[in-house]
Design an enzyme around this catalytic site. Structure first.
Site, PDB file in Angstrom:
ATOM      1  N   GLU A  16      67.984  10.174  11.958  1.00 62.70           N
ATOM      2  CA  GLU A  16      66.585  10.587  11.803  1.00 62.70           C
ATOM      3  C   GLU A  16      66.545  12.072  11.424  1.00 62.70           C
ATOM      4  O   GLU A  16      67.269  12.868  12.013  1.00 62.70           O
ATOM      5  CB  GLU A  16      65.923  10.370  13.179  1.00 62.70           C
ATOM      6  CG  GLU A  16      64.578  10.971  13.385  1.00 62.70           C
ATOM      7  CD  GLU A  16      64.203  10.996  14.883  1.00 62.70           C
ATOM      8  OE1 GLU A  16      65.012  10.553  15.744  1.00 62.70           O
ATOM      9  OE2 GLU A  16      63.111  11.481  15.181  1.00 62.70           O
ATOM     10  N   ILE A  56      64.859  15.641  11.539  1.00 60.89           N
ATOM     11  CA  ILE A  56      63.922  16.352  12.417  1.00 60.89           C
ATOM     12  C   ILE A  56      63.212  17.415  11.595  1.00 60.89           C
ATOM     13  O   ILE A  56      63.856  18.243  10.947  1.00 60.89           O
ATOM     14  CB  ILE A  56      64.683  17.033  13.589  1.00 60.89           C
ATOM     15  CG1 ILE A  56      65.520  16.000  14.361  1.00 60.89           C
ATOM     16  CG2 ILE A  56      63.729  17.798  14.497  1.00 60.89           C
ATOM     17  CD1 ILE A  56      64.741  14.891  15.033  1.00 60.89           C
ATOM     18  N   ASP A  64      78.590  21.772  23.793  1.00 63.89           N
ATOM     19  CA  ASP A  64      78.780  22.786  22.731  1.00 63.89           C
ATOM     20  C   ASP A  64      77.438  23.463  22.479  1.00 63.89           C
ATOM     21  O   ASP A  64      76.919  23.483  21.363  1.00 63.89           O
ATOM     22  CB  ASP A  64      79.301  22.114  21.450  1.00 63.89           C
ATOM     23  CG  ASP A  64      79.767  23.145  20.413  1.00 63.89           C
ATOM     24  OD1 ASP A  64      79.857  24.341  20.750  1.00 63.89           O
ATOM     25  OD2 ASP A  64      80.043  22.744  19.265  1.00 63.89           O
TER      26      ASP A  64
HETATM   27  P1  ADP Z   1      77.703  20.682  11.139  1.00 64.51           P
HETATM   28  O1  ADP Z   1      78.132  19.454  11.908  1.00 64.51           O
HETATM   29  O2  ADP Z   1      78.320  20.783   9.782  1.00 64.51           O
HETATM   30  O3  ADP Z   1      77.768  21.958  11.937  1.00 64.51           O
HETATM   31  P2  ADP Z   1      74.939  20.395  11.779  1.00 64.51           P
HETATM   32  O4  ADP Z   1      74.809  19.066  12.428  1.00 64.51           O
HETATM   33  O5  ADP Z   1      74.955  21.594  12.661  1.00 64.51           O
HETATM   34  O6  ADP Z   1      76.191  20.410  10.796  1.00 64.51           O
HETATM   35  O7  ADP Z   1      73.784  20.527  10.746  1.00 64.51           O
HETATM   36  C1  ADP Z   1      73.643  21.640   9.882  1.00 64.51           C
HETATM   37  C2  ADP Z   1      72.190  22.059   9.830  1.00 64.51           C
HETATM   38  O8  ADP Z   1      71.391  20.968   9.391  1.00 64.51           O
HETATM   39  C3  ADP Z   1      71.663  22.417  11.224  1.00 64.51           C
HETATM   40  O9  ADP Z   1      71.796  23.772  11.484  1.00 64.51           O
HETATM   41  C4  ADP Z   1      70.225  21.997  11.152  1.00 64.51           C
HETATM   42  O10 ADP Z   1      69.454  23.058  10.650  1.00 64.51           O
HETATM   43  C5  ADP Z   1      70.211  20.880  10.147  1.00 64.51           C
HETATM   44  N1  ADP Z   1      70.133  19.575  10.841  1.00 64.51           N
HETATM   45  C6  ADP Z   1      71.055  19.020  11.660  1.00 64.51           C
HETATM   46  N2  ADP Z   1      70.662  17.811  12.101  1.00 64.51           N
HETATM   47  C7  ADP Z   1      69.455  17.595  11.531  1.00 64.51           C
HETATM   48  C8  ADP Z   1      68.508  16.509  11.574  1.00 64.51           C
HETATM   49  N3  ADP Z   1      68.738  15.420  12.292  1.00 64.51           N
HETATM   50  N4  ADP Z   1      67.369  16.645  10.865  1.00 64.51           N
HETATM   51  C9  ADP Z   1      67.121  17.741  10.124  1.00 64.51           C
HETATM   52  N5  ADP Z   1      67.968  18.786  10.027  1.00 64.51           N
HETATM   53  C10 ADP Z   1      69.121  18.719  10.717  1.00 64.51           C
END
Ligand code: ADP
Length: 268
Positions: A75, A77, A175
């Site tokens: 999903e 966000i 984390d």
């Molecule tokens: P990584 O695993 O490469 O560190 P992240 O999961 O931290 O990647 O995601 C990178 C960026 O994408 C996050 O800093 C956030 O801003 C955005 N993000 C992560 N998950 C979502 C989500 N479910 N919906 C919208 N944006 C997201």
């Protein structure tokens, strides 16, 4: 039928490629990890679903592999303003989840580093054998260790073994730096990128203090919902050590000074 209307590349994470996909029904967030097996994202999905019992996490729709690359579809966000008071309360709520032993039924990852969750009923022993020692071993193998660091670490372990606090195994995000909490347009915290296990809740608090980004309102609302034991702040460096050892392994000797400094703080 649900049809795709837009696909946008999202920047941010340094490990994965990420995309925002808009369909006629809803928005999805897709992460791709090149040259990785689906197994990697199965762990992330497991962690998100486990946390989802107590706090808001993105709903996971699919995990899989296309040729050599792993993906996770969840999903999306829509980001809104940070609300630290709600975040503190949510973390306290997460920490009400307990089990009978430290660890987890399966191993997982802290970022890209393997994290072993072998069960142990004693917290001190779990923290030394499942958390610190594997990262020290890895640092030695990578050439990020020396005699002086070994001496500081040995002294720390001797002291840590003497600390015999009664600790309850509680579900941790694992984390918790500020980039791993998003906020909805209503300000509701949504936890992402976990490294879940059952451990001392003070570890999550210690991580929030390592790189900052959490305000006084966060700690005040956590304390109001689920007061911490006195002396928790003195134990922060001992738990930050785990995360600094992870950074030493990931980014090399540039984190060596921070590891030595925190060991000196711990050793008084
Ligand atoms: P990584 O695993 O490469 O560190 P992240 O999961 O931290 O990647 O995601 C990178 C960026 O994408 C996050 O800093 C956030 O801003 C955005 N993000 C992560 N998950 C979502 C989500 N479910 N919906 C919208 N944006 C997201």
């Amino acid at each position: 039928m649900e049809s795709i209307q837009d696909v946008k590349r999202v920047s941010g994470g340094d490990i994965n490629e990420a995309y925002l996909i808009e369909t006629t029904k809803q928005s999805y967030f897709l992460k791709i990890h090149r040259h990785m097996k689906a197994h990697f994202f199965k762990k992330e999905a497991y962690g998100l679903n486990l946390l989802g019992k107590k706090v808001r996490t993105p709903m996971v729709y699919d995990v899989g592999q296309i040729k050599n690359d792993a993906y996770i579809l969840m999903e999306a966000i829509e980001s809104g303003p940070r609300n630290d008071a709600l975040c503190g309360r949510a973390l306290a709520q997460l920490h009400t989840d307990t089990q009978s032993y430290f660890g987890l039924s399966e191993n997982n990852y802290l970022g890209t580093l393997p994290q072993s969750n072998g069960p142990d009923e004693n917290w001190t022993s779990f923290y030394i054998h499942q958390r610190l020692n594997p990262l020290v071993k890895m640092a030695k193998e990578q050439g990020f260790w020396n005699r002086q660091r070994e001496k500081l670490f040995g002294k720390f372990i001797d002291q840590f073994k003497n600390e015999d606090r009664a600790v309850t195994p509680r579900l941790l995000h694992g984390d918790l730096w500020s980039g791993n909490v998003m906020f909805t347009t209503q300000g509701e915290p949504v936890f992402i990128d976990p490294a879940v296990f059952y451990g001392d809740r003070e570890m999550d608090l210690a991580m929030t203090k390592l790189f900052g980004g959490f305000s006084d309102a966060f700690y005040a609302s956590y304390q109001k919902a689920f007061p911490l034991e006195s002396g928790w702040e003195e134990r922060v460096p001992a738990y930050q050590l785990y995360y600094l050892l992870a950074h030493l392994n990931l980014f090399g000797e540039s984190y060596g000074g921070s590891v030595d400094r925190i060991l000196r703080v711990c050793n008084g």
